[in-house]
Design a protein around this motif. Structure first.
Motif, PDB file in Angstrom:
ATOM      1  N   PRO A  99       0.800  -1.234   0.000  1.00  0.00           N
ATOM      2  CA  PRO A  99       0.000   0.000   0.000  1.00  0.00           C
ATOM      3  C   PRO A  99       0.829   1.279   0.000  1.00  0.00           C
ATOM      4  CG  PRO A  99      -0.161  -1.152   2.113  1.00  0.00           C
ATOM      5  CD  PRO A  99       0.503  -2.086   1.166  1.00  0.00           C
ATOM      6  N   SER A 100       2.019   1.257   0.588  1.00  0.00           N
ATOM      7  CA  SER A 100       2.861   2.458   0.577  1.00  0.00           C
ATOM      8  C   SER A 100       3.269   2.831  -0.844  1.00  0.00           C
ATOM      9  CB  SER A 100       4.103   2.260   1.445  1.00  0.00           C
ATOM     10  OG  SER A 100       3.756   2.156   2.807  1.00  0.00           O
ATOM     11  N   ALA A 101       3.700   1.853  -1.605  1.00  0.00           N
ATOM     12  CA  ALA A 101       4.095   2.100  -2.993  1.00  0.00           C
ATOM     13  C   ALA A 101       2.892   2.490  -3.835  1.00  0.00           C
ATOM     14  CB  ALA A 101       4.769   0.855  -3.574  1.00  0.00           C
ATOM     15  N   ASP A 126      -4.731  12.980  -2.213  1.00  0.00           N
ATOM     16  CA  ASP A 126      -3.934  13.251  -1.019  1.00  0.00           C
ATOM     17  C   ASP A 126      -3.442  11.957  -0.377  1.00  0.00           C
ATOM     18  OD1 ASP A 126      -4.169  16.058  -1.115  1.00  0.00           O
ATOM     19  OD2 ASP A 126      -6.139  15.979  -0.149  1.00  0.00           O
ATOM     20  N   GLY A 127      -3.809  10.813  -0.958  1.00  0.00           N
ATOM     21  CA  GLY A 127      -3.358   9.542  -0.420  1.00  0.00           C
ATOM     22  C   GLY A 127      -4.269   8.400  -0.829  1.00  0.00           C
ATOM     23  N   ASP A 152      -7.808   1.913   6.555  1.00  0.00           N
ATOM     24  CA  ASP A 152      -6.346   1.850   6.592  1.00  0.00           C
ATOM     25  C   ASP A 152      -5.831   2.891   5.608  1.00  0.00           C
ATOM     26  OD1 ASP A 152      -3.736   1.079   7.039  1.00  0.00           O
ATOM     27  OD2 ASP A 152      -3.858  -0.740   5.810  1.00  0.00           O
ATOM     28  N   MET A 153      -5.229   3.969   6.115  1.00  0.00           N
ATOM     29  CA  MET A 153      -4.898   5.109   5.257  1.00  0.00           C
ATOM     30  C   MET A 153      -3.396   5.310   5.097  1.00  0.00           C
ATOM     31  SD  MET A 153      -5.499   8.604   7.457  1.00  0.00           S
ATOM     32  CE  MET A 153      -4.564   9.514   6.213  1.00  0.00           C
ATOM     33  N   TYR A 154      -3.025   5.835   3.918  1.00  0.00           N
ATOM     34  CA  TYR A 154      -1.638   6.125   3.588  1.00  0.00           C
ATOM     35  C   TYR A 154      -1.569   7.502   2.933  1.00  0.00           C
ATOM     36  CZ  TYR A 154      -0.982   1.222   4.583  1.00  0.00           C
ATOM     37  OH  TYR A 154      -0.964   0.021   5.218  1.00  0.00           O
ATOM     38  N   GLY A 169       3.550   7.903   1.007  1.00  0.00           N
ATOM     39  CA  GLY A 169       3.640   6.493   1.335  1.00  0.00           C
ATOM     40  C   GLY A 169       3.604   6.179   2.814  1.00  0.00           C
ATOM     41  N   SER A 170       3.700   7.195   3.661  1.00  0.00           N
ATOM     42  CA  SER A 170       3.662   6.954   5.102  1.00  0.00           C
ATOM     43  C   SER A 170       2.247   6.616   5.537  1.00  0.00           C
ATOM     44  CB  SER A 170       4.177   8.177   5.867  1.00  0.00           C
ATOM     45  OG  SER A 170       3.355   9.313   5.618  1.00  0.00           O
ATOM     46  N   GLN A 171       2.135   5.767   6.552  1.00  0.00           N
ATOM     47  CA  GLN A 171       0.823   5.368   7.043  1.00  0.00           C
ATOM     48  C   GLN A 171       0.283   6.412   8.006  1.00  0.00           C
ATOM     49  OE1 GLN A 171       0.599   1.643   9.234  1.00  0.00           O
ATOM     50  NE2 GLN A 171      -1.406   1.203   8.352  1.00  0.00           N
ATOM     51  N   GLY A 172      -0.973   6.774   7.838  1.00  0.00           N
ATOM     52  CA  GLY A 172      -1.619   7.730   8.718  1.00  0.00           C
ATOM     53  C   GLY A 172      -2.465   7.015   9.759  1.00  0.00           C
TER      54      GLY A 172
END
Length: 284
Positions: A26-28, A43-44, A59-61, A65-68
């Motif tokens: 998910p980050s990529a 925005d993500g 589940d948000m990024y 690529g950073s997880q929020g």
């Protein structure tokens, strides 16, 4: 990968129904789809997943690529998606997030969700839990030096850290210059979202936001909640009254019910379009 582009007053994300889809990295994927020139533009990325403790999980990024942990505008869109696309068939639902389970009430118009009221939970004011480096237990109207200039800020967490700074003019602010300096300031060990706020009257404020990992966005739901709480703590708006927070993308209605220490956010959620994208080159 099938997806839906949605936004909450301009805070836009790419949503994926992980009841049906699998996203391996998910980050990529977040970095690729968020690109407004070579990807979808957002925005993500937000994945809507099955949950053992709620109706679904968010589940948000961020676009880097950073997880929020939590996104107020994003969770309203998750609720709209869950109802409109048949994951749930009720108008009061629960969504699991990295900041705990949130409860939402849906307003339906013509068979689709139009407005969502979210119980965003209790604001976190203890400095060590936000986290912010401070000798005081709470950080309210405290000085901070950024880029050689002294500002005053109030720290609030709504599941993610916020620094609220009041000023007379937010329209003319060079946020691209000051935002990153706040975000990576040594006083914020987990980085920080920064809201620059102008008080209009006793029940209305205007804000611009620099979100950690995303830069300036048109709206930030957790930020609007943090601003309402901060404005009450600083005596700038009336207690026990809703606060209208005016953002670049539109308005949010925020109410901090101090009797049960819960913050309620009400605002719209909008579906832009559905689509499908080939992520084969990412190994998806």
């Amino acid at each position: 990968m099938k997806f839906t582009k949605m936004h909450g007053i301009g805070n836009d994300y790419v949503y994926v129904n992980c009841f049906k889809e699998t996203v391996k990295d998910p980050s990529a994927v977040a970095k690729f789809v968020s690109d407004r020139h070579f990807g979808i533009g957002s925005d993500g990325l937000i994945l809507i997943k099955p949950s053992d403790i709620a109706d679904c999980e968010m589940d948000m990024y961020n676009l880097d690529g950073s997880q929020g942990a939590m996104c107020g505008n994003g969770i309203r869109c998750v609720a709209k998606y869950a109802y409109d696309y048949g994951i749930v068939n009720k108008t009061s639902i629960s969504v699991a997030t990295k900041s705990g389970v949130k409860y939402l009430d849906l307003s339906i118009r013509d068979g689709k969700v139009s407005m969502v009221k979210v119980n965003m939970g209790a604001p976190i004011l203890q400095a060590s839990l936000i986290p912010v480096v401070s000798e005081d237990e709470q950080v309210i109207d405290a000085p901070i030096e950024v880029n050689g200039q002294t500002y005053r800020f109030t720290a609030v967490s709504m599941g993610n850290p916020h620094a609220i700074v009041y000023m007379d003019d937010v329209d003319g602010l060079d946020i691209e210059k000051i935002g990153p300096s706040f975000e990576s300031h040594v006083n914020f060990p987990d980085r920080v979202n920064t809201e620059f706020v102008r008080v209009i009257d006793r029940h209305t404020v205007q804000m611009r936001v620099w979100e950690r990992g995303s830069g300036e966005t048109l709206a930030c739901g957790t930020g609007a909640c943090a601003v309402a709480v901060s404005s009450i703590l600083n005596g700038l708006v009336d207690r026990n009254q809703p606060v209208t927070v005016k953002l670049l993308g539109g308005d949010l209605n925020i109410f901090w019910d101090e009797s049960d220490d819960q913050v309620y956010m009400t605002g719209p959620a909008t579906t832009v379009f559905d689509g499908e994208i080939d992520l084969g080159f990412l190994g998806e």
